[in-house]
Design a protein around this motif. Structure first.
Motif, PDB file in Angstrom:
ATOM      1  N   ASP A  99       0.802  -1.213   0.000  1.00  0.00           N
ATOM      2  CA  ASP A  99       0.000   0.000   0.000  1.00  0.00           C
ATOM      3  C   ASP A  99       0.841   1.273   0.000  1.00  0.00           C
ATOM      4  N   VAL A 100       2.177   1.123  -0.102  1.00  0.00           N
ATOM      5  CA  VAL A 100       3.027   2.307  -0.252  1.00  0.00           C
ATOM      6  C   VAL A 100       2.747   2.910  -1.619  1.00  0.00           C
ATOM      7  N   THR A 101       2.438   4.185  -1.670  1.00  0.00           N
ATOM      8  CA  THR A 101       2.070   4.791  -2.938  1.00  0.00           C
ATOM      9  C   THR A 101       3.290   4.971  -3.813  1.00  0.00           C
ATOM     10  N   GLU A 102       3.025   4.966  -5.113  1.00  0.00           N
ATOM     11  CA  GLU A 102       4.120   5.159  -6.080  1.00  0.00           C
ATOM     12  C   GLU A 102       4.782   6.507  -5.864  1.00  0.00           C
ATOM     13  N   GLU A 103       3.982   7.534  -5.530  1.00  0.00           N
ATOM     14  CA  GLU A 103       4.542   8.862  -5.325  1.00  0.00           C
ATOM     15  C   GLU A 103       5.496   8.876  -4.145  1.00  0.00           C
ATOM     16  N   GLU A 104       5.136   8.156  -3.059  1.00  0.00           N
ATOM     17  CA  GLU A 104       5.992   8.127  -1.874  1.00  0.00           C
ATOM     18  C   GLU A 104       7.331   7.481  -2.189  1.00  0.00           C
ATOM     19  N   GLU A 105       7.290   6.385  -2.925  1.00  0.00           N
ATOM     20  CA  GLU A 105       8.524   5.663  -3.216  1.00  0.00           C
ATOM     21  C   GLU A 105       9.372   6.401  -4.247  1.00  0.00           C
ATOM     22  N   GLU A 106       8.717   6.940  -5.253  1.00  0.00           N
ATOM     23  CA  GLU A 106       9.479   7.531  -6.345  1.00  0.00           C
ATOM     24  C   GLU A 106       9.876   8.965  -6.083  1.00  0.00           C
ATOM     25  N   ALA A 107       9.484   9.492  -4.919  1.00  0.00           N
ATOM     26  CA  ALA A 107      10.003  10.801  -4.527  1.00  0.00           C
ATOM     27  C   ALA A 107      11.510  10.722  -4.358  1.00  0.00           C
ATOM     28  N   GLU A 108      12.003   9.485  -4.109  1.00  0.00           N
ATOM     29  CA  GLU A 108      13.445   9.284  -3.933  1.00  0.00           C
ATOM     30  C   GLU A 108      14.198   9.230  -5.261  1.00  0.00           C
ATOM     31  N   LEU A 109      13.467   9.088  -6.364  1.00  0.00           N
ATOM     32  CA  LEU A 109      14.124   8.832  -7.638  1.00  0.00           C
ATOM     33  C   LEU A 109      15.060   9.956  -8.052  1.00  0.00           C
ATOM     34  N   LYS A 110      14.598  11.188  -7.868  1.00  0.00           N
ATOM     35  CA  LYS A 110      15.456  12.363  -8.140  1.00  0.00           C
ATOM     36  C   LYS A 110      16.087  12.263  -9.523  1.00  0.00           C
ATOM     37  N   SER A 111      15.278  12.420 -10.518  1.00  0.00           N
ATOM     38  CA  SER A 111      15.761  12.350 -11.898  1.00  0.00           C
ATOM     39  C   SER A 111      16.904  13.332 -12.121  1.00  0.00           C
ATOM     40  N   GLY A 112      17.652  13.090 -13.181  1.00  0.00           N
ATOM     41  CA  GLY A 112      18.796  13.918 -13.502  1.00  0.00           C
ATOM     42  C   GLY A 112      18.380  15.291 -14.002  1.00  0.00           C
ATOM     43  N   PRO A 113      19.292  16.017 -14.593  1.00  0.00           N
ATOM     44  CA  PRO A 113      19.026  17.381 -15.014  1.00  0.00           C
ATOM     45  C   PRO A 113      17.941  17.432 -16.086  1.00  0.00           C
ATOM     46  N   SER A 114      17.276  18.570 -16.169  1.00  0.00           N
ATOM     47  CA  SER A 114      16.148  18.702 -17.087  1.00  0.00           C
ATOM     48  C   SER A 114      16.548  19.282 -18.431  1.00  0.00           C
ATOM     49  N   GLY A 115      17.817  19.588 -18.609  1.00  0.00           N
ATOM     50  CA  GLY A 115      18.265  20.154 -19.874  1.00  0.00           C
ATOM     51  C   GLY A 115      18.011  19.210 -21.031  1.00  0.00           C
ATOM     52  N   ALA A 116      17.616  19.775 -22.188  1.00  0.00           N
ATOM     53  CA  ALA A 116      17.251  18.954 -23.343  1.00  0.00           C
ATOM     54  C   ALA A 116      18.399  18.058 -23.791  1.00  0.00           C
ATOM     55  N   ALA A 117      19.629  18.546 -23.673  1.00  0.00           N
ATOM     56  CA  ALA A 117      20.789  17.773 -24.139  1.00  0.00           C
ATOM     57  C   ALA A 117      20.994  16.504 -23.318  1.00  0.00           C
ATOM     58  N   SER A 118      20.539  16.517 -22.061  1.00  0.00           N
ATOM     59  CA  SER A 118      20.765  15.378 -21.175  1.00  0.00           C
ATOM     60  C   SER A 118      19.657  14.335 -21.265  1.00  0.00           C
ATOM     61  N   ARG A 119      18.544  14.709 -21.883  1.00  0.00           N
ATOM     62  CA  ARG A 119      17.415  13.784 -21.940  1.00  0.00           C
ATOM     63  C   ARG A 119      17.682  12.634 -22.903  1.00  0.00           C
ATOM     64  N   LYS A 120      17.134  11.468 -22.555  1.00  0.00           N
ATOM     65  CA  LYS A 120      17.288  10.272 -23.369  1.00  0.00           C
ATOM     66  C   LYS A 120      15.906   9.794 -23.819  1.00  0.00           C
ATOM     67  N   PRO A 121      15.850   9.027 -24.909  1.00  0.00           N
ATOM     68  CA  PRO A 121      14.566   8.418 -25.267  1.00  0.00           C
ATOM     69  C   PRO A 121      14.016   7.645 -24.073  1.00  0.00           C
ATOM     70  N   THR A 122      12.792   7.958 -23.696  1.00  0.00           N
ATOM     71  CA  THR A 122      12.199   7.416 -22.472  1.00  0.00           C
ATOM     72  C   THR A 122      10.917   6.666 -22.824  1.00  0.00           C
ATOM     73  N   GLY A 123      10.679   5.574 -22.144  1.00  0.00           N
ATOM     74  CA  GLY A 123       9.497   4.785 -22.482  1.00  0.00           C
ATOM     75  C   GLY A 123       8.916   4.066 -21.288  1.00  0.00           C
ATOM     76  N   ARG A 124       7.965   3.181 -21.588  1.00  0.00           N
ATOM     77  CA  ARG A 124       7.342   2.359 -20.547  1.00  0.00           C
ATOM     78  C   ARG A 124       7.144   0.950 -21.092  1.00  0.00           C
ATOM     79  N   VAL A 125       7.247  -0.021 -20.207  1.00  0.00           N
ATOM     80  CA  VAL A 125       7.053  -1.420 -20.592  1.00  0.00           C
ATOM     81  C   VAL A 125       5.560  -1.689 -20.711  1.00  0.00           C
ATOM     82  N   VAL A 126       5.132  -2.182 -21.879  1.00  0.00           N
ATOM     83  CA  VAL A 126       3.706  -2.462 -22.086  1.00  0.00           C
ATOM     84  C   VAL A 126       3.416  -3.962 -22.087  1.00  0.00           C
ATOM     85  N   GLY A 127       4.444  -4.777 -22.184  1.00  0.00           N
ATOM     86  CA  GLY A 127       4.214  -6.216 -22.172  1.00  0.00           C
ATOM     87  C   GLY A 127       5.508  -6.991 -22.129  1.00  0.00           C
ATOM     88  N   ILE A 128       5.397  -8.261 -21.782  1.00  0.00           N
ATOM     89  CA  ILE A 128       6.549  -9.161 -21.708  1.00  0.00           C
ATOM     90  C   ILE A 128       6.472 -10.137 -22.871  1.00  0.00           C
TER      91      ILE A 128
END
Length: 896
Positions: free
Chosen positions: A264-293
């Motif tokens: 029951d730990v919320t995703e927001e509570e856990e992922e508050a720790e994630l602390k993504s990297g810098p927001s500059g466009a040059a640092s961004r990478k193609p990002t996605g989500r897993v839709v199936g195995i």
């Protein structure tokens, strides 16, 4: 003794659930009766002299009602409509029976009751006429009874309550798409397929390596629990690329899953720790989500049980040894026994409403911390085949005593008169290669590289060949070697030891004074090595002006030519990289490491390397010329420009520029990168450059068009020089033998598709062997520091993270992380600059390659994940300063 049964069932929602039932067959469960003289029980609950009013049995007795009697007297219904995790039961060994073919479940249960009745020596009570007749035929005292109507309130279990015992009722993850939708999505370009690679440093982050045409391969960044969507390391997954405005940069934080999370730990509570990297466009990478195995890559995982805090609970969390694998929830009644043990657990499934996958206990490996157990875990986790060679394999070994026959001599060149010698690390018994150098009458020199003729002993397609092909490589652990071929070959008949005649495959050149090749030939041969030397022994011979024997002269000739060859390679763009390697000195009795030091390379290391490289290149060209479609070659792809980002930033921090548009440009830049008063800077830069490189791989020439070896700056390359420890070299020997008419071919050797499949296995085995070797070094490093207390050492910052610095200790070739966040203390203010990169803590700025002083100790608080802990001493940051005083006494003891 453990017996398990696995089956699948269809759930109400239409899903398929895998169920594993385990029975622990025990021989220490006693009947509990005072009458019994066989059981070794300390306490009894069934009295000997009991008074039972009965017209049928006038003697004291116990009654055992069968299932029908119990069900008719106790009208209790249970509802179990939720998915069940594996069920484990303890059963007495003597009364356990398997269901026979064609036997119904009820008939099996009735038979089990009859078996138990006989073993317990009691009276069976049944209302089933058939069961009574079979019991009497079995010699049991059996009676029927009238039904008694005992009113017992029926208490159906609430379905949701049962579900919550296993998982949360809340849906935590998106539904995986069916395979039909995944296939159509991949075809239309909506989805991409690739291998899921979990991060070692951040459990909420992963990448999916999407294979493309040629160099058109990409890595898709995945962040967050829902986007990871129950994928496990090395699964083949389908991903959806997110819109450009949702792309993010890789996280710069070191984040490890330090404890079990509730469902029951919320995703927001856990992922508050994630602390993504810098927001500059040059640092961004193609990002996605897993839709199936598309395909699971699950295997039995090694690890330890994290016991539930609930008394007498049967559900517990298993923590894998590999941090990239999520915790696994299992059900077992043996938790108390398994605590402190290294165990293996298999995954059964991962429901969308569960924070963790469900699995079941497979077997125990032994006590955690035991050296044999930890080595077994290491080998299993890296999928290293290490079982004893089977009798089928050993049956193909030559009969002893073995000798070279006249038939062998008739088809080989006799080179026993040459002054051949080998140069290897100390303690080497599997000697693959030997060399010679002699003057020719025309003023040129003859140089020979002689390689153990393993293919003479291992013939295509037999059991020994198949086993070697599967193992792929010898694995060298600290203090232990896992051979690819049986020891009779690896350390005896194939090993080119001194003063014994051995079969070899020789590559011989005529070389002029400028180290230019005039002529090359290959031949099967017989040699007799005149000396088996270590690198240090060979170096002393070369350096000692008083030594002028034939072996020493040969070594000096080789060393002179090797220097010219190396200079020419580097001029063409070959890279000279660096990697901190260590050597342990092991106690002969305890087998514990007693000393640890970085490996020192001598001229003779380079001498041997140069001629091995030359032989590999010469053989590669020969087999490709003869078999352009099926030559087994080795290539090293050029890294993509983004790989060099961290190297460029490190150089920029010292006002330098590293050119990476070619291997030659990189080599020249590294040579020129010097800092006055900081001689170790160039080594650090080369260590960093090594981390930017791609993995070299085997491939079949008919399945690829890019043969170039980037690191060696060679247009073609293969492996020929180590057939005792690499199966690739055996295949290359067979190809070369056919090319020179010394052996016959066979279908698989000329089949490019089978060669390509073989290369895939060799690449996998080689990679896992490297990882296993590193893990062995890490484990022995922990053993080394375990008895050393706390040490103070100087080091250099290799990487800067958002909440930590990674420090290299040159003295020990050791890397460790200094964290600036402590869950037991208030965190200091951290300012992270990704572009430099730098981290400012309490006014102190930390940059790559800065010198620091740290304490080094072993953190054994987590038995499973013991680690080297580093704490900052200089510069002083009060919020993270080590609490213990500087260990001068312990250090002095070590220095003695």
């Amino acid at each position: 003794m453990l017996k398990s049964k696995t089956f699948v069932k269809k759930t109400r929602s239409g899903g398929i659930m895998k169920i594993v039932r385990e029975h622990y067959l025990r021989d220490d469960i006693w009947c509990g009766s005072e009458v019994c003289t066989e059981c070794k029980q300390e306490e009894t609950v069934l009295q000997k002299d009991t008074y039972i009013e009965s017209n049928l049995c006038s003697f004291p007795h116990y009654l055992l009602p069968d299932t029908n009697i119990v069900l008719s007297q106790l009208r209790v219904s249970q509802t179990r409509s939720c998915p069940r995790p594996p069920v484990a039961r303890s059963v007495f060994l003597e009364t356990y029976i398997e269901r026979e073919q064609g036997e119904s479940a009820n008939d099996r249960n009735d038979r089990a009751i009859r078996i138990s009745t006989k073993w317990l020596k009691v009276v069976l009570l049944t209302n089933d006429r058939g069961n009574k007749e079979k019991a009497e035929e079995f010699g049991l005292l059996t009676y029927r009874c009238k039904k008694q109507h005992t009113s017992v309130t029926s208490v159906p279990q609430d379905e949701t309550a049962v579900l919550n015992e296993i998982t949360s009722s809340k849906v935590l993850f998106p539904e995986h798409l069916p395979l039909s939708r995944i296939q159509s999505g991949i075809k239309s370009g909506t989805f991409q397929q690739g291998t899921f690679r979990a991060s070692r440093d951040n459990y909420l982050e992963a990448t999916v390596f999407v294979h493309g045409e040629g160099d058109d391969s990409t890595e898709v960044l995945i962040q967050g629990l829902q986007n990871l969507n129950r994928a496990v390391h090395q699964d083949l997954v389908a991903v959806e690329i997110l819109p450009l405005n949702q792309w993010v940069a890789p996280s710069s934080v070191v984040l490890q899953d330090e404890g079990p999370k509730e469902d029951d730990v919320t995703e927001e509570e856990e992922e508050a720790e994630l602390k993504s990297g810098p927001s500059g466009a040059a640092s961004r990478k193609p990002t996605g989500r897993v839709v199936g195995i598309i395909k699971r890559n699950w295997r039995p995982f090694c690890g330890m049980l994290f016991l539930s805090q609930i008394k007498e609970a049967t559900r517990h969390l298993f923590t894998p040894a590999d941090r990239r694998i999520p915790r696994i929830r299992i059900e077992t009644r043996q938790a108390a026994t398994l605590a402190g043990q290294r165990i293996m657990v298999a995954v059964d499934g991962w429901p969308k409403h569960s924070r963790y996958p469900n699995g079941h206990f497979v077997r125990s490996l032994g006590s955690a911390g035991d050296k044999e157990t930890e080595t077994e875990v290491l080998l299993l986790e890296h999928d290293v085949p290490h079982q004893d060679f089977s009798q089928a394999v050993l049956s193909f070994l030559p009969k002893m005593p073995w000798n070279i026959t006249e038939e062998d001599m008739a088809v080989r060149e006799d080179l026993r008169n040459l002054t051949v010698c080998s140069v290897d690390p100390p303690g080497c018994t599997d000697i693959d290669d030997a060399l010679h150098c002699r003057d020719l009458p025309n003023g040129n020199q003859e140089v020979g590289v002689h390689i153990a003729d393993v293919s003479h002993f291992i013939r295509p397609g037999n059991a020994m060949d198949l086993e070697a092909a599967n193992r792929g490589t010898t694995v060298y652990l600290t203090g232990r070697r896992i051979d690819m071929v049986p020891e009779l070959l690896s350390s005896n008949l194939c090993s080119l030891r001194s003063s014994v005649e051995r079969l070899a495959f020789s590559c011989i050149w005529e070389i002029n004074d400028k180290a230019e090749i005039v002529k090359t030939r290959f031949t099967k041969s017989v040699i007799n090595s005149k000396a088996s030397l270590t690198y240090a022994e060979a170096q002393m011979r070369i350096d000692d002006a008083n030594m002028n024997d034939d072996t020493t002269k040969s070594l000096r000739g080789l060393n002179r030519l090797a220097k010219i060859l190396k200079k020419r390679r580097i001029e063409k763009g070959a890279l000279t990289l660096s990697s901190p390697e260590v050597r342990f000195h092991i106690d002969s009795e305890t087998h514990d490491p007693i000393d640890l030091q970085t490996k020192e390379l001598k001229e003779t290391n380079s001498m041997v390397e140069e001629f091995m490289l030359l032989a590999n290149i010469s053989v590669a060209q020969k087999i490709y010329d003869e078999f352009s479609e099926c030559a087994l070659l080795r290539k090293h792809p050029a890294p993509p420009p983004s790989n060099y980002d961290i190297l460029n930033k490190a150089a920029k921090s010292k006002d330098m520029v590293i050119h990476t548009d070619s291997a030659k440009a990189l080599a020249d830049s590294l040579d020129a990168a010097q800092v006055d008063g900081f001689p170790y800077f160039n080594t650090l830069l080369r260590i960093l450059a090594t981390r930017c490189m791609m993995q070299a791989v085997y491939f079949c020439s008919g399945m690829d068009s890019d043969f170039h070896h980037y690191g060696l700056a060679s247009p073609i390359y293969t492996h020929f020089t180590s057939p005792i420890r690499r199966y690739s070299d055996i295949i290359v020997h067979r190809l070369l033998a056919v090319a020179i008419g010394a052996d016959s071919t066979y279908p698989d050797l000329m089949d490019k598709h089978k060669q390509s499949a073989l290369c895939n296995n060799l690449n996998y085995r080689h990679k896992m062997a490297q990882y296993a070797q590193r893990a062995s070094v890490a484990y022995h490093t922990q053993l080394f520091f375990k008895s050393r207390g706390i040490l103070n050492e100087e080091g250099f910052i290799l990487f800067v993270r958002k909440n930590a610095i990674i420090v290299l200790i040159p003295k020990f070739g050791l890397e460790g992380t200094v964290f600036f966040e402590n869950k037991d203390k208030p965190s200091p203010k951290l300012i992270f600059n990704e572009e430099v990169p730098s981290l400012t803590v309490e006014g102190h700025s930390f940059n790559m390659f800065d010198k620091v002083k740290v304490t080094i100790s072993l953190d054994a608080s987590n038995v499973q994940h013991q680690k080297i802990r580093m704490s900052l001493v200089e510069p002083v940051v009060l919020s993270v300063a080590p609490s213990e005083p500087e260990p001068e006494v312990k250090r002095a003891k070590l220095d003695r």
